[in-house]
Design a protein around this motif. Structure first.
Motif, mmCIF file in Angstrom:
data_model
loop_
_atom_site.group_PDB
_atom_site.id
_atom_site.type_symbol
_atom_site.label_atom_id
_atom_site.label_comp_id
_atom_site.label_asym_id
_atom_site.label_seq_id
_atom_site.Cartn_x
_atom_site.Cartn_y
_atom_site.Cartn_z
ATOM 1 N N GLY A 1 -77.733 -122.261 -55.065
ATOM 2 C CA GLY A 1 -77.835 -121.510 -53.816
ATOM 3 C C GLY A 1 -76.563 -121.683 -53.012
ATOM 4 N N PRO A 2 -76.396 -120.899 -51.961
ATOM 5 C CA PRO A 2 -77.304 -119.845 -51.486
ATOM 6 C C PRO A 2 -77.156 -118.557 -52.307
ATOM 7 C CG PRO A 2 -75.362 -119.915 -50.117
ATOM 8 C CD PRO A 2 -75.214 -121.047 -51.102
ATOM 9 N N ALA A 3 -78.085 -117.615 -52.050
ATOM 10 C CA ALA A 3 -78.032 -116.318 -52.714
ATOM 11 C C ALA A 3 -77.312 -115.319 -51.828
ATOM 12 C CB ALA A 3 -79.446 -115.817 -53.018
ATOM 13 N N SER A 4 -76.469 -114.483 -52.431
ATOM 14 C CA SER A 4 -75.761 -113.454 -51.673
ATOM 15 C C SER A 4 -75.860 -112.126 -52.405
ATOM 16 C CB SER A 4 -74.289 -113.834 -51.471
ATOM 17 O OG SER A 4 -73.646 -114.058 -52.714
ATOM 18 N N SER A 5 -75.976 -111.048 -51.630
ATOM 19 C CA SER A 5 -76.173 -109.707 -52.187
ATOM 20 C C SER A 5 -74.851 -108.955 -52.231
ATOM 21 C CB SER A 5 -77.181 -108.950 -51.317
ATOM 22 O OG SER A 5 -77.218 -107.588 -51.681
ATOM 23 N N HIS A 6 -74.659 -108.204 -53.317
ATOM 24 C CA HIS A 6 -73.431 -107.427 -53.510
ATOM 25 C C HIS A 6 -73.836 -106.034 -53.995
ATOM 26 C CE1 HIS A 6 -70.963 -111.131 -53.163
ATOM 27 N NE2 HIS A 6 -72.089 -111.673 -53.617
ATOM 28 N N VAL A 7 -73.538 -105.023 -53.170
ATOM 29 C CA VAL A 7 -74.078 -103.671 -53.346
ATOM 30 C C VAL A 7 -72.950 -102.685 -53.591
ATOM 31 C CG1 VAL A 7 -75.418 -101.833 -52.258
ATOM 32 C CG2 VAL A 7 -76.047 -104.217 -51.883
ATOM 33 N N ARG A 8 -73.198 -101.728 -54.505
ATOM 34 C CA ARG A 8 -72.247 -100.636 -54.741
ATOM 35 C C ARG A 8 -73.011 -99.337 -54.942
ATOM 36 N NH1 ARG A 8 -67.868 -103.182 -58.954
ATOM 37 N NH2 ARG A 8 -69.713 -103.409 -60.260
ATOM 38 N N ILE A 9 -72.337 -98.244 -54.606
ATOM 39 C CA ILE A 9 -72.939 -96.921 -54.774
ATOM 40 C C ILE A 9 -73.095 -96.617 -56.256
ATOM 41 C CG2 ILE A 9 -70.782 -95.613 -54.893
ATOM 42 C CD1 ILE A 9 -73.689 -94.498 -52.741
ATOM 43 N N ASN A 10 -74.107 -95.884 -56.609
ATOM 44 C CA ASN A 10 -74.254 -95.378 -57.968
ATOM 45 C C ASN A 10 -73.112 -94.399 -58.238
ATOM 46 O OD1 ASN A 10 -75.000 -94.106 -60.354
ATOM 47 N ND2 ASN A 10 -77.154 -93.952 -59.801
ATOM 48 N N VAL A 11 -72.306 -94.634 -59.281
ATOM 49 C CA VAL A 11 -71.136 -93.795 -59.534
ATOM 50 C C VAL A 11 -71.537 -92.357 -59.848
ATOM 51 C CG1 VAL A 11 -69.696 -95.720 -60.285
ATOM 52 C CG2 VAL A 11 -71.062 -94.470 -61.968
ATOM 53 N N THR A 12 -72.789 -92.144 -60.260
ATOM 54 C CA THR A 12 -73.250 -90.782 -60.513
ATOM 55 C C THR A 12 -73.248 -89.970 -59.217
ATOM 56 O OG1 THR A 12 -74.634 -91.597 -62.313
ATOM 57 C CG2 THR A 12 -75.128 -89.410 -61.484
ATOM 58 N N VAL A 13 -73.487 -90.617 -58.089
ATOM 59 C CA VAL A 13 -73.435 -89.927 -56.793
ATOM 60 C C VAL A 13 -72.050 -89.344 -56.574
ATOM 61 C CG1 VAL A 13 -73.550 -90.260 -54.296
ATOM 62 C CG2 VAL A 13 -75.262 -91.333 -55.778
ATOM 63 N N ILE A 14 -71.020 -90.129 -56.843
ATOM 64 C CA ILE A 14 -69.650 -89.649 -56.669
ATOM 65 C C ILE A 14 -69.358 -88.504 -57.637
ATOM 66 C CG2 ILE A 14 -67.219 -90.320 -56.863
ATOM 67 C CD1 ILE A 14 -68.063 -93.102 -55.922
ATOM 68 N N ALA A 15 -69.866 -88.611 -58.851
ATOM 69 C CA ALA A 15 -69.668 -87.530 -59.821
ATOM 70 C C ALA A 15 -70.274 -86.223 -59.322
ATOM 71 C CB ALA A 15 -70.279 -87.916 -61.164
ATOM 72 N N ARG A 16 -71.420 -86.294 -58.655
ATOM 73 C CA ARG A 16 -72.049 -85.081 -58.127
ATOM 74 C C ARG A 16 -71.199 -84.483 -56.998
ATOM 75 N NH1 ARG A 16 -73.903 -85.985 -62.197
ATOM 76 N NH2 ARG A 16 -76.073 -86.398 -62.774
ATOM 77 N N LEU A 17 -70.635 -85.332 -56.148
ATOM 78 C CA LEU A 17 -69.777 -84.837 -55.075
ATOM 79 C C LEU A 17 -68.508 -84.208 -55.633
ATOM 80 C CD1 LEU A 17 -70.167 -87.842 -52.592
ATOM 81 C CD2 LEU A 17 -71.078 -85.533 -52.264
ATOM 82 N N VAL A 18 -67.916 -84.850 -56.628
ATOM 83 C CA VAL A 18 -66.696 -84.309 -57.242
ATOM 84 C C VAL A 18 -66.999 -82.973 -57.912
ATOM 85 C CG1 VAL A 18 -64.975 -84.694 -59.042
ATOM 86 C CG2 VAL A 18 -65.645 -86.572 -57.533
ATOM 87 N N GLU A 19 -68.135 -82.891 -58.576
ATOM 88 C CA GLU A 19 -68.527 -81.643 -59.232
ATOM 89 C C GLU A 19 -68.603 -80.509 -58.218
ATOM 90 O OE1 GLU A 19 -72.274 -79.941 -61.929
ATOM 91 O OE2 GLU A 19 -72.408 -81.873 -60.895
ATOM 92 N N ALA A 20 -69.157 -80.802 -57.030
ATOM 93 C CA ALA A 20 -69.249 -79.773 -55.991
ATOM 94 C C ALA A 20 -67.865 -79.367 -55.485
ATOM 95 C CB ALA A 20 -70.110 -80.282 -54.837
ATOM 96 N N VAL B 1 -70.410 -95.328 -46.087
ATOM 97 C CA VAL B 1 -69.760 -96.621 -46.334
ATOM 98 C C VAL B 1 -70.381 -97.698 -45.459
ATOM 99 C CG1 VAL B 1 -67.618 -97.913 -46.019
ATOM 100 C CG2 VAL B 1 -67.578 -95.704 -47.186
ATOM 101 N N ALA B 2 -70.603 -97.380 -44.183
ATOM 102 C CA ALA B 2 -71.193 -98.352 -43.257
ATOM 103 C C ALA B 2 -72.617 -98.715 -43.677
ATOM 104 C CB ALA B 2 -71.174 -97.793 -41.839
ATOM 105 N N LEU B 3 -73.366 -97.745 -44.154
ATOM 106 C CA LEU B 3 -74.744 -98.021 -44.571
ATOM 107 C C LEU B 3 -74.769 -98.912 -45.809
ATOM 108 C CD1 LEU B 3 -76.322 -94.487 -44.042
ATOM 109 C CD2 LEU B 3 -76.799 -96.551 -42.705
ATOM 110 N N VAL B 4 -73.875 -98.662 -46.754
ATOM 111 C CA VAL B 4 -73.805 -99.510 -47.944
ATOM 112 C C VAL B 4 -73.446 -100.935 -47.542
ATOM 113 C CG1 VAL B 4 -72.600 -99.924 -50.117
ATOM 114 C CG2 VAL B 4 -73.230 -97.602 -49.479
ATOM 115 N N ASP B 5 -72.515 -101.083 -46.604
ATOM 116 C CA ASP B 5 -72.111 -102.414 -46.151
ATOM 117 C C ASP B 5 -73.252 -103.134 -45.427
ATOM 118 O OD1 ASP B 5 -69.605 -102.012 -47.180
ATOM 119 O OD2 ASP B 5 -68.676 -101.501 -45.267
#
Length: 907
Positions: A234-253, A400-404
């Protein structure tokens, strides 16, 4: 940091075997004992009391029937004889005779002792019947309590945080069900929610499956001076990242809008070249993943492609080659000026070249080593320098702020963050004119345990398991499904270029290999079964490779040895080290080159210590790769840097590791920090590694080492051997063609030890076949298991009472010696996908668990394989601060080398 070594002479060839110092720990998020509250223990005690009483009464019935037979044999009265014969049959069948008092009176004159035994038997039978009747109430009360406890567990933050990411729909259902004034859901819906919740509890408490808070990951180091680890780091810490598929959908658009595309930089496809009257390059085809799946990725295929040269195409390639890149708007303008064509025609020409892959828009690719995909995408937008891109980059500040915020938010706030993030992303897609679709899981979370490397005592590992693990590893080629494919590439190369031959154009070798041989070989052997109806099926040897005969022989010798070992019917068998050593000697002769290996395993017991192998793999640092982003700020520097240096030190002095990435990240499973000193950049790919650490495919050539009869990949610039490795978590077969071929030259492999090929099953009554536990010394290669078809399971029948159903399951478990707690894998008769089913926790002492298991069996032809839980609850070695045990899996790495290594050690 120093390596922990065992014996330096593992084989007569002088191979050096090393137990690597870095190990990984995977620790279940919930303590094991949370499952206690989900058990129906009072009902289980009732069931066992009833079964004991039934067994005793059955034995008494048989004895009493024999006594009645003796009495009947001396009778002359035919009427009484027939009457007592009927009584005897009823007793034997455990049926209470009619007019018991009259029967007892008649028997009292013939044999008072038998009459007394019959009266006692009838009393016991009545007591048993009343006890059986008690079961309904006991079971109902127990089940209600377990169900209540299950839904209380739903509020546990550790469990619920994982559910919020893995199944937002389940999280919302739980919210709706517990809201003030909420109506009780329909029974069918309630049971479905119950089963889903139960599966997540089991996943978080009974298994080690790293996802969010369900399983935490720690990095550890074996040390000669450390004490054995007993506490969950311990201690436990969280590390979060966006699903890269989300970015692929934005790039596709973005790319779907010509106005926005006009501002983006266009380049020639990396690795293109002129080939006579054609242009040669590698084309990629992308297939979008399933947004409804909890884990989804876009798959990419590749292939060598040619375009016939023309004046316009030659001029365009010269224009872009001189500049490196140009905006799509500039390219269209240049085409219009040079050809005199209309702008829309030039736009169409550009679109065709982009679709064909000769031109690329590389600015928005998420590379596998990207530390923060969402911020990386935002930075790429800012580099575009167009108003729409600046606006979109600014709009991404909110996501970005929400992910953080998510890692430190409480449950209610996490739910709000996830909902707000999804809504913001959908609004961005709407604004870009894209399809309003996002994957079910929009964020991935990993949990790190501890602030740095955990020190683990090395001596117990070395002394208890080292020699046995080294012996087991020598069998790996027999279980590596990719090994014959490596030999096919070796045979193809020698046939094409001769012994000691050299191929300068590696891309052409890959293409010819697939076209001339490998695609047909792969298709022909895709459904190959190593054993068919107990008979061994030899490997297809299209090119006369002697190693395949060695492989065939080794498998059959091992099968024969296992068959002899289990013939005694013992629940646990030990393989003979001498026999295994001889098989290992043969396999050592057909393998060569650096061999970094690793194992996911679990430790059992303090006295008779065992190491249970769950899965084995090849390649350095693989257990850590997916989680390296969570260890950037640990004491001593980023873990990735430490691992990279440690891995390189084990290589022979004239070799380097180089990663094969497979192109842009299509799944978070492939995101990781760079763990090798070099990266192989295939045509059509790009890398963010420094230029001097990139190895373009054109820099590589392939050489046949005739002395060791193996293929060696070498770099012209580095003048060293290049050992390709793959550090992603997608299966290698999901990678593009070039990457898959390079991995046939690498130590990358995935192995599951299946020692049962060609060994007949031991079938007991009731259609259940058994397998004993198999060990080589301290290492467990196979857990004890039971296999049965759905038709032979005691599944609920129409009209059957709950108590009778529950009693039936315990009678079945007792009959076949199946432990109360185990893991079961259900193999559907009708397979609908390529993915293998995963083991699920099964507790015969839990009504909820049994109901969930029955829901998995949908066809009488489904096959269920039950495996013992090893280690069991009493063998858990790590405990949380409150003393509660946690299921733990350890990832060990080893290294074999038969040449001097960079750390100075050799054979």
């Amino acid at each position: 940091m120093t390596d922990v070594t065992t014996t330096t002479e593992v084989t007569g060839l002088g191979t050096r075997w090393t137990l690597r110092e870095h190990v990984g720990l995977r620790v279940a998020g919930l303590p094991w004992d949370v499952t206690d509250g989900l058990r129906t223990l009072a009902a289980t005690r009732w069931a066992h009391e009833v079964l004991d009483a039934q067994d005793d009464l059955s034995a008494e019935s048989a004895q009493l029937a024999d006594l009645l037979h003796e009495v009947i044999g001396g009778l002359d009265d035919d009427g009484l004889r027939r009457r007592l014969l009927a009584v005897r049959r009823q007793v034997f069948k455990d049926v209470l005779p009619q007019d018991l008092d009259g029967v007892l009176a008649a028997l009292a004159d013939l044999s008072p002792q038998v009459a007394a035994r019959l009266a006692a038997w009838a009393d016991r039978r009545g007591t048993l019947a009343r006890r059986v009747d008690d079961g309904a109430a006991v079971l109902a009360a127990d089940t209600d309590a377990a169900r209540l406890r299950l839904f209380e567990l739903a509020d546990d933050p550790t469990l619920r945080r994982g559910i919020q990411l893995a199944s937002p729909a389940l999280d919302q259902q739980l919210v709706s069900m517990t809201a003030p004034g909420a109506a009780r859901p329909a029974a069918k819906r309630l049971r479905k929610v119950e089963r889903s919740l139960l599966s997540y509890v089991a996943r978080t408490a009974c298994k080690t499956s790293p996802f969010s808070t369900m399983t935490g990951v720690a990095a550890a180091e074996l040390s000669e001076w450390a004490e054995p680890v007993r506490d969950v780091p311990g201690p436990a810490s969280s590390h979060v990242r966006i699903n890269v598929t989300v970015i692929a959908r934005l790039v596709e658009a973005i790319l779907g809008d010509p106005a926005r595309r006009a501002d983006l930089e266009v380049t020639l496809s990396p690795g293109w070249r002129s080939d006579g009257d054609r242009l040669r390059y590698v084309r990629h085809w992308t297939t979008m993943g399933d947004d409804d799946a909890s884990v989804s990725f876009d798959s990419i295929r590749d292939g060598l492609y040619f375009l016939r040269r023309s004046g316009t195409l030659d001029a365009l390639t010269g224009y872009l080659n001189d500049r490196g890149s140009a905006s799509a708007r500039a390219v269209v303008g240049w085409l219009a000026e040079r050809t005199g064509a209309q702008a829309d025609q030039c736009e169409q020409y550009l679109t065709i070249l982009l679709d064909l892959g000769m031109l690329a828009l590389p600015g928005f690719q998420t590379l596998v080593h990207t530390p923060d995909p969402l911020r990386g995408f935002q930075a790429a937008l800012e580099r575009v320098g167009a108003p729409w891109a600046d606006d979109l980059a600014s709009d991404l500040d909110g996501p970005v702020a929400l992910v953080d915020e998510l890692p430190t938010a409480d449950l209610d706030r996490r739910r709000a963050v996830l909902a707000a993030l999804r809504e913001l992303l959908l609004e961005l897609l709407d604004g870009l004119g894209g399809e309003r679709s996002l994957p079910r899981t929009i964020l991935y979370e990993d949990v790190r345990l501890g602030d740095g490397l955990v020190a683990i005592a090395a001596r117990p590992w070395r002394d208890a398991f080292g020699a046995d693990l080294a012996a087991v590893e020598r069998l790996i080629p027999a279980f590596d499904v990719s090994f014959p494919h490596r030999l096919v590439l070796l045979g193809f190369f020698v046939a094409r270029f001769g012994r000691g031959g050299r191929a300068e154009d590696l891309l052409r070798v890959v293409e010819d290999f697939h076209e001339d041989l490998y695609d047909q070989y792969s298709s022909y052997t895709a459904d190959r079964r190593t054993w068919d109806d107990g008979q061994y099926v030899p490997e297809e040897d299209w090119l006369g490779r002697p190693e395949l005969a060695v492989l065939d022989d080794a498998r059959q010798r091992l099968s024969a040895h296992v068959r002899d070992a289990v013939a005694g019917g013992e629940p646990e068998v030990f393989l003979d080290p001498d026999v295994v050593g001889l098989i290992g000697d043969a396999l050592d002769g057909v393998t060569g080159g650096p061999r970094p290996l690793g194992h996911f395993a679990q430790v059992v017991g303090a006295d008779d210590r065992m190491l249970v192998l769950n899965q084995s793999f090849g390649g350095p640092s693989f257990p850590f790769s997916r989680f390296t982003h969570a260890f950037d700020d640990v004491a001593g520097g980023p873990l990735a840097h430490t691992l990279r240096a440690a891995a390189a030190a084990h290589l022979p002095s004239d070799a380097v590791y180089a990663e094969v990435t497979g192109g842009p990240a299509t799944s978070n499973l492939n995101l990781h920090r760079r763990l090798t000193d070099h990266v192989i950049v295939c045509p059509g790919e790009s890398s963010d590694a420094p230029a001097d650490e990139q190895i373009p495919l054109d820099d590589l050539y392939l050489l046949h080492d005739a002395d060791r009869d193996r293929l060696v990949l070498r770099s012209r610039r580095l003048e060293r051997e290049v050992v390709p490795v793959y550090n992603g978590y997608l299966v290698p077969m999901a990678l593009p063609k070039i990457a898959r071929t390079l991995l046939l030259l690498s130590p990358t492999l995935m192995v599951r030890f299946d020692v049962w090929g060609g060994v007949p099953k031991t079938v007991t009554t009731g259609g259940v076949s058994t397998r004993p536990r198999v060990r080589l010394g301290s290492v467990v290669l196979s857990r004890r298991s039971w296999a049965v078809l759905g038709a032979d399971l005691p599944l609920r029948t129409p009209g059957q009472s709950d108590a009778d159903w529950f009693l039936g399951w315990h009678r079945w478990g007792r009959t076949h010696g199946i432990p109360l707690q185990s893991f079961v894998t259900v193999y559907p008769a009708q397979r609908t996908g390529a993915a293998s089913p995963k083991p699920q926790f099964l507790d015969l002492a839990s009504v909820l668990s049994l109901q969930a298991f029955e829901a998995m069996v949908t066809d009488p032809a489904d096959k269920a394989v039950v495996a013992e839980m090893l280690p069991g609850p009493d063998d858990l070695t790590l405990r949380s601060a409150d003393g509660r045990g946690h299921v733990t899996e350890i990832a060990l790495e080893t290294f074999r080398a038969d040449a001097p290594t960079q750390d100075g050690a050799g054979r």
